[in-house]
Every structure is written in structure tokens, then in C-alpha cells.
Design an enzyme around this catalytic site. Structure first.
Site, PDB file in Angstrom:
ATOM      1  N   HIS A 135       0.873  -1.175   0.000  1.00  0.00           N
ATOM      2  CA  HIS A 135       0.000   0.000   0.000  1.00  0.00           C
ATOM      3  C   HIS A 135       0.909   1.222   0.000  1.00  0.00           C
ATOM      4  CE1 HIS A 135      -2.348  -3.017   2.327  1.00  0.00           C
ATOM      5  NE2 HIS A 135      -3.401  -2.480   1.756  1.00  0.00           N
ATOM      6  N   ASP A 138       2.363   1.776   3.381  1.00  0.00           N
ATOM      7  CA  ASP A 138       3.289   0.790   3.952  1.00  0.00           C
ATOM      8  C   ASP A 138       4.718   1.302   3.792  1.00  0.00           C
ATOM      9  OD1 ASP A 138       1.109  -0.887   4.329  1.00  0.00           O
ATOM     10  OD2 ASP A 138       1.504  -2.069   2.524  1.00  0.00           O
ATOM     11  N   MET A 164       2.501  -5.865  -7.599  1.00  0.00           N
ATOM     12  CA  MET A 164       1.177  -5.319  -7.287  1.00  0.00           C
ATOM     13  C   MET A 164       1.279  -4.156  -6.299  1.00  0.00           C
ATOM     14  SD  MET A 164      -1.162  -5.414  -4.558  1.00  0.00           S
ATOM     15  CE  MET A 164      -1.807  -6.832  -3.696  1.00  0.00           C
ATOM     16  N   GLU A 176     -10.999  -6.978  -4.740  1.00  0.00           N
ATOM     17  CA  GLU A 176     -10.905  -7.996  -3.677  1.00  0.00           C
ATOM     18  C   GLU A 176     -12.135  -7.985  -2.788  1.00  0.00           C
ATOM     19  OE1 GLU A 176      -7.248  -7.923  -1.475  1.00  0.00           O
ATOM     20  OE2 GLU A 176      -8.053  -9.190   0.123  1.00  0.00           O
ATOM     21  N   LYS A 208     -14.687  -9.077   0.326  1.00  0.00           N
ATOM     22  CA  LYS A 208     -14.649  -9.517   1.722  1.00  0.00           C
ATOM     23  C   LYS A 208     -16.035  -9.263   2.311  1.00  0.00           C
ATOM     24  CE  LYS A 208     -11.916  -9.135   5.949  1.00  0.00           C
ATOM     25  NZ  LYS A 208     -10.941  -8.375   6.748  1.00  0.00           N
ATOM     26  N   GLU A 242      -9.419 -13.829  -1.789  1.00  0.00           N
ATOM     27  CA  GLU A 242      -8.588 -14.181  -0.622  1.00  0.00           C
ATOM     28  C   GLU A 242      -9.189 -15.362   0.122  1.00  0.00           C
ATOM     29  OE1 GLU A 242      -6.884 -11.167   1.997  1.00  0.00           O
ATOM     30  OE2 GLU A 242      -7.435 -12.419   3.717  1.00  0.00           O
ATOM     31  N   HIS A 258     -11.210 -14.671   3.295  1.00  0.00           N
ATOM     32  CA  HIS A 258     -12.444 -13.885   3.192  1.00  0.00           C
ATOM     33  C   HIS A 258     -13.645 -14.778   2.889  1.00  0.00           C
ATOM     34  CE1 HIS A 258      -9.938 -10.008   2.309  1.00  0.00           C
ATOM     35  NE2 HIS A 258      -9.686 -10.550   3.476  1.00  0.00           N
ATOM     36  N   ASP A 314      -4.780 -13.903  -3.118  1.00  0.00           N
ATOM     37  CA  ASP A 314      -4.280 -13.752  -1.747  1.00  0.00           C
ATOM     38  C   ASP A 314      -4.477 -15.063  -1.001  1.00  0.00           C
ATOM     39  OD1 ASP A 314      -3.597 -11.148  -2.187  1.00  0.00           O
ATOM     40  OD2 ASP A 314      -5.103 -10.267  -0.847  1.00  0.00           O
ATOM     41  N   ASP A 321     -11.214 -11.910  11.483  1.00  0.00           N
ATOM     42  CA  ASP A 321     -10.259 -12.026  10.369  1.00  0.00           C
ATOM     43  C   ASP A 321      -8.889 -12.450  10.909  1.00  0.00           C
ATOM     44  OD1 ASP A 321      -8.639 -11.687   8.200  1.00  0.00           O
ATOM     45  OD2 ASP A 321      -9.177  -9.606   7.854  1.00  0.00           O
ATOM     46  N   ASP A 325      -6.214 -14.170   9.188  1.00  0.00           N
ATOM     47  CA  ASP A 325      -5.035 -14.081   8.305  1.00  0.00           C
ATOM     48  C   ASP A 325      -3.927 -15.039   8.734  1.00  0.00           C
ATOM     49  OD1 ASP A 325      -6.117 -12.225   6.532  1.00  0.00           O
ATOM     50  OD2 ASP A 325      -5.360 -10.497   7.650  1.00  0.00           O
ATOM     51  N   ASP A 330      -1.164 -13.186   1.872  1.00  0.00           N
ATOM     52  CA  ASP A 330      -1.702 -12.023   2.590  1.00  0.00           C
ATOM     53  C   ASP A 330      -2.096 -12.484   3.982  1.00  0.00           C
ATOM     54  OD1 ASP A 330      -2.692  -9.673   3.414  1.00  0.00           O
ATOM     55  OD2 ASP A 330      -4.457  -9.667   2.117  1.00  0.00           O
TER      56      ASP A 330
HETATM   57  C1  GLT Z   1      -5.562  -5.712   4.403  1.00  0.00           C
HETATM   58  C2  GLT Z   1      -6.641  -6.688   4.019  1.00  0.00           C
HETATM   59  C3  GLT Z   1      -6.263  -7.513   2.856  1.00  0.00           C
HETATM   60  C4  GLT Z   1      -6.076  -6.728   1.597  1.00  0.00           C
HETATM   61  C5  GLT Z   1      -4.965  -5.759   1.672  1.00  0.00           C
HETATM   62  C6  GLT Z   1      -4.959  -4.907   0.431  1.00  0.00           C
HETATM   63  S1  GLT Z   1      -4.926  -4.837   3.103  1.00  0.00           S
HETATM   64  O1  GLT Z   1      -4.513  -6.373   5.030  1.00  0.00           O
HETATM   65  O2  GLT Z   1      -6.912  -7.527   5.144  1.00  0.00           O
HETATM   66  O3  GLT Z   1      -7.158  -8.551   2.633  1.00  0.00           O
HETATM   67  O4  GLT Z   1      -5.728  -7.627   0.581  1.00  0.00           O
HETATM   68  O5  GLT Z   1      -5.540  -3.686   0.624  1.00  0.00           O
HETATM   69 MN    MN Z   2      -6.178  -9.692   0.944  1.00  0.00          MN
HETATM   70 MN    MN Z   3      -7.591 -10.691   5.007  1.00  0.00          MN
END
Ligand code: GLT
Ligand code: MN
Ligand code: MN
Length: 386
Positions: A53, A56, A87, A180, A182, A216, A219, A244, A254, A256, A286
Site C-alpha cells: 500500500h 506501507d 502489485m 478484492e 470480503k 482471498e 475472506h 491472496d 479475520d 489471516d 496475505d
Molecule cells: C488488508 C486486508 C487484505 C487486503 C490488503 C490490500 S490490506 O490487510 O486484510 O485482505 O488484501 O488492501
Molecule cells: Mn487480501
Molecule cells: Mn484478510
């Protein structure tokens, strides 16, 4: 030996390994790391590239001189370690200005600021060599639908993407854009919650060919959906522009998690799907190390994501070469060339012929397709006893 090389095209966001372990209930547990240091470490682990980003790398509100210094130090580290930036994306979620949305804010001044910030971030991404631009609408959603903006929000989002696609072209950037989805978090309800929502929205844009999806794993899993199914639909639509990878328990916040940490069977089906599909783009992890971890845990996390992918890729190859599994797959698909010819490509004659056929329903219903055996073979393969 499952050691990645850049040819595997594994990437990480600066924000992933750079995650300091903050959560809604607790302070950071790790020190921030500089972007050049992250580049050095990821290159040593065999990664292909780093995504980012705008903020970042360059803090919001940084001076032009500060920006240029940070960018040139990062570029030097990237080229010194042989990494690329495939990206880039915009942080349209951290700053309080975006608390009620960016492109879908009800405040026209916020929407304009979101466009301005994204154009500057696209400039930055291009400077670093990025060719894919991601839109994750973290704050694009609602808690209060009495605000009455459901239809307006979709139109504002569309207008913004149309504007930015033209900006990219007018600058000669040549970006392809990946949307993306979510379902929720940080908003109660995020607009475009699923891959299917994005696939339905893309044809409504002025230049749909420039837009695809960045799905992702976590998500879809949060919402109880099957990620491999979502990715298959995206591939079928020719819209897998980026991906992702991570993991997640269903129904949780969430998380991750490290790729493959939780849903190993879906992860396997996904890797098999990606590898057999010919997807050639980068595979971004991600995700982030658990909040419990120190810096050593961060690199164990990063190495683990890539190793698990490569192990599953090897398992997918084994699956395709296992004669017992292949026999079970063959037995599962019943072929009937006469009926298949009749069923494909409508003609009035085929329709009449099909309508006149007598069907042995009892025989069809009695057939066992052998899926228990196939699934057990798959599990045994994954557990390493085949
Ligand atoms: C953030 C989010 C991710 C996205 C990123 C891109 S930022 O961490 O949880 O799923 O892919 O903006
Ligand atoms: Mn993501
Ligand atoms: Mn995420």
C-alpha cells in the site's frame, strides 16, 4: 526439498511480514521493520516479490523529500536483492477520513480525496514497476443501512473505478485492476461481499476487460464459503488477475493465518486447481505471524507459507499420478457418447429424441459413485501414507 525460488512467484505484502501484532484489544507485540530490511529477508527466503500500500512505504502526510528518500532506498534494496513489485494498492481504510468509506463515502469531499490518494498511489506503484493494482474496499460498507446509500454506493464505486482506469491509461501505466471481495470486518457489512458479487459488477464498468478479481482464502472462509469453488468460478470467467493466500477458521474474526495452517484439504484442492489451471500470476501470501510471535516467528511464518504451498503442489502431482486415485476418478465419471451427443448443441430433433428416451431411474439412483473411497485416498495421500 520445498525451498522456494523466485520462479515460484511467491510474494508478500509489506504489511504482512511487517505486521506488528496490534489487534483491537492489544498493543503491538513486535517492532516495525524497514522496507529495505524486509526485502533483504524475503529475498533470502526465496520470494519473488513484495506488494505494498502507499502508506506501507510512505507515511501519510510525508514530505516530498521524505517520500523520495524512502522510495529510492526501497528501490535499491529491491534491485540489490532481485525482487520485483508486481502489485500495488491504496490504504483507503486506516485514516479517520475514511471511517465511513472512501469511494462510497456519502461525503463528496471524502470521495474526491480517495481518488486523489489513489492516483498518487498509482504513480508510486508504477514507479516501482507494478502492473496489477488491487482494490480492497475495507471501509466500503455500512453498519447503518438507514443511511439509504445502498444503490448510490454502487454507483459511486463504479464512477471511481471508471475514472481511475482512464487515469491509468492517460498516464500510460497499463495497470490491470483486481477487485478484492470480503464479507465483513472492519465494516459490519462490506459492499461486494463475495467473488460472485465482483464478477457480477465488473461487466457494468466502462472497460470491463481491465478488471478482474483478487480473491482471498480467508475472506470466503470467514463466510463459510468454499474458496476453491470461488476461485474456480473466477478462473472460468477469465478473471483471476491476482490471488491472496492465507487461512482462517470459519466464523472467527479475520485471522489471516499462515497458508495451510487450518483447512489443509481446501488448501490442497486450491493448489491443485491453480496449478492445473495454468495461472501464471504471482501468489501473494496475505497473512501475518501470530501476535504471540517475535521476529523469528515472522520468518518461520513466511517460510511456512511457501513450503506448504510447494508441499501441496507436490501432493497434487502425486494425486495426478496415483493409479488407484485415477481409477477411482475414471469410475466416477460415467460416459455415454450417444447421450452426450444428444444433450449437447440443441436441435429440435435432439430434443425430440431426448424426450422420447426411457430412463432407468432406479438404476441411476442405485449407483454408488465411490466418493468415500476417493476421499479416503485423498486424505491418506495428504497424511503421507501413500
Ligand atoms: C488488508 C486486508 C487484505 C487486503 C490488503 C490490500 S490490506 O490487510 O486484510 O485482505 O488484501 O488492501
Ligand atoms: Mn487480501
Ligand atoms: Mn484478510
Amino acid at each position: 526439498d520445498y525451498t522456494p525460488t523466485p520462479a515460484d512467484k511467491f510474494t508478500f505484502g509489506l504489511w504482512t511480514v511487517g505486521n506488528v501484532g496490534r489487534d483491537p484489544f492489544g498493543e503491538p507485540t513486535r517492532q516495525p521493520m524497514s522496507a529495505p530490511y524486509i526485502a533483504q529477508k524475503l529475498a533470502a527466503l526465496g520470494a519473488y516479490g513484495i506488494n505494498l500500500h502507499d502508506n506501507d512505504l510512505v507515511p501519510i502526510g510525508a514530505s516530498a523529500a521524505e517520500r523520495d528518500r524512502l522510495v529510492s532506498d526501497f528501490r535499491a534494496a529491491l534491485s540489490g536483492h532481485g525482487l520485483v513489485v508486481p502489485m500495488a494498492t491504496t490504504n483507503l481504510f486506516s485514516d479517520p477520513a475514511f471511517k465511513d468509506g472512501a469511494f462510497t463515502s456519502a461525503d463528496a469531499r471524502v470521495r474526491a480525496y480517495a481518488l486523489q490518494k489513489t492516483m498518487l498511489s498509482m504513480d508510486l506503484g508504477h514507479e516501482l514497476g507494478a502492473t496489477t493494482y488491487v482494490f480492497w474496499g475495507g471501509r466500503e460498507g455500512t453498519e447503518v443501512d438507514a443511511s439509504g446509500k445502498l444503490l448510490d454506493a454502487l454507483a459511486w464505486f463504479r464512477d471511481s473505478l471508471n475514472f481511475l482506469a482512464e487515469y491509468s491509461q492517460s498516464q500510460g501505466y497499463g495497470y490491470r485492476f483486481a477487485l478484492e471481495p470480503k464479507p465483513n470486518e472492519p465494516r459490519g457489512d462490506i459492499f461486494f461481499p463475495t467473488a460472485g458479487s465482483m464478477l457480477g459488477f465488473i461487466p457494468t464498468l466502462d472497460q470491463p476487460d481491465l478488471f478482474g478479481v483478487n480473491p482471498e482464502f480467508a475472506h470466503d472462509t470467514m463466510a463459510g464459503l468454499n474458496f476453491a469453488h470461488a476461485v474456480a468460478q473466477i478462473i472460468d470467467a477469465g478473471k483471476l488477475f491476482h490471488i491472496d493466500l492465507n487461512d482462517q477458521k470459519m466464523g472467527r474474526f479475520d485471522q489471516d493465518l499462515r497458508f495451510g495452517a487450518e483447512n489443509i484439504k481446501t488448501a490442497f484442492m486450491l493448489v491443485k486447481l491453480l496449478e492445473n489451471s495454468g495461472y501464471a500470476g504471482p501468489k501473494q501470501f496475505d497473512a501475518h505471524a501470530l501476535r504471540t510471535e517475535d521476529e523469528a516467528g515472522v520468518w518461520a511464518f513466511a517460510r511456512g507459507c511457501m513450503r506448504t504451498y510447494l508441499i501441496l503442489k507436490e501432493k497434487a502431482r502425486q494425486f495426478d499420478e496415483d493409479s488407484e486415485i485415477q481409477a477411482a476418478l475414471q469410475a466416477y465419471r460415467v460416459q455415454d457418447s450417444e447421450l452426450e451427443t444428444l444433450s449437447r448443441g440443441f436441435t429440435p430433433e435432439k430434443a425430440q429424441a431426448l424426450k422420447a428416451r426411457s430412463v432407468d431411474r432406479a438404476m441411476l439412483g442405485a449407483r454408488g459413485p465411490g466418493l468415500e473411497q476417493l476421499d479416503q485416498l485423498t486424505i491418506e495421500l495428504l497424511l503421507g501414507v501413500r
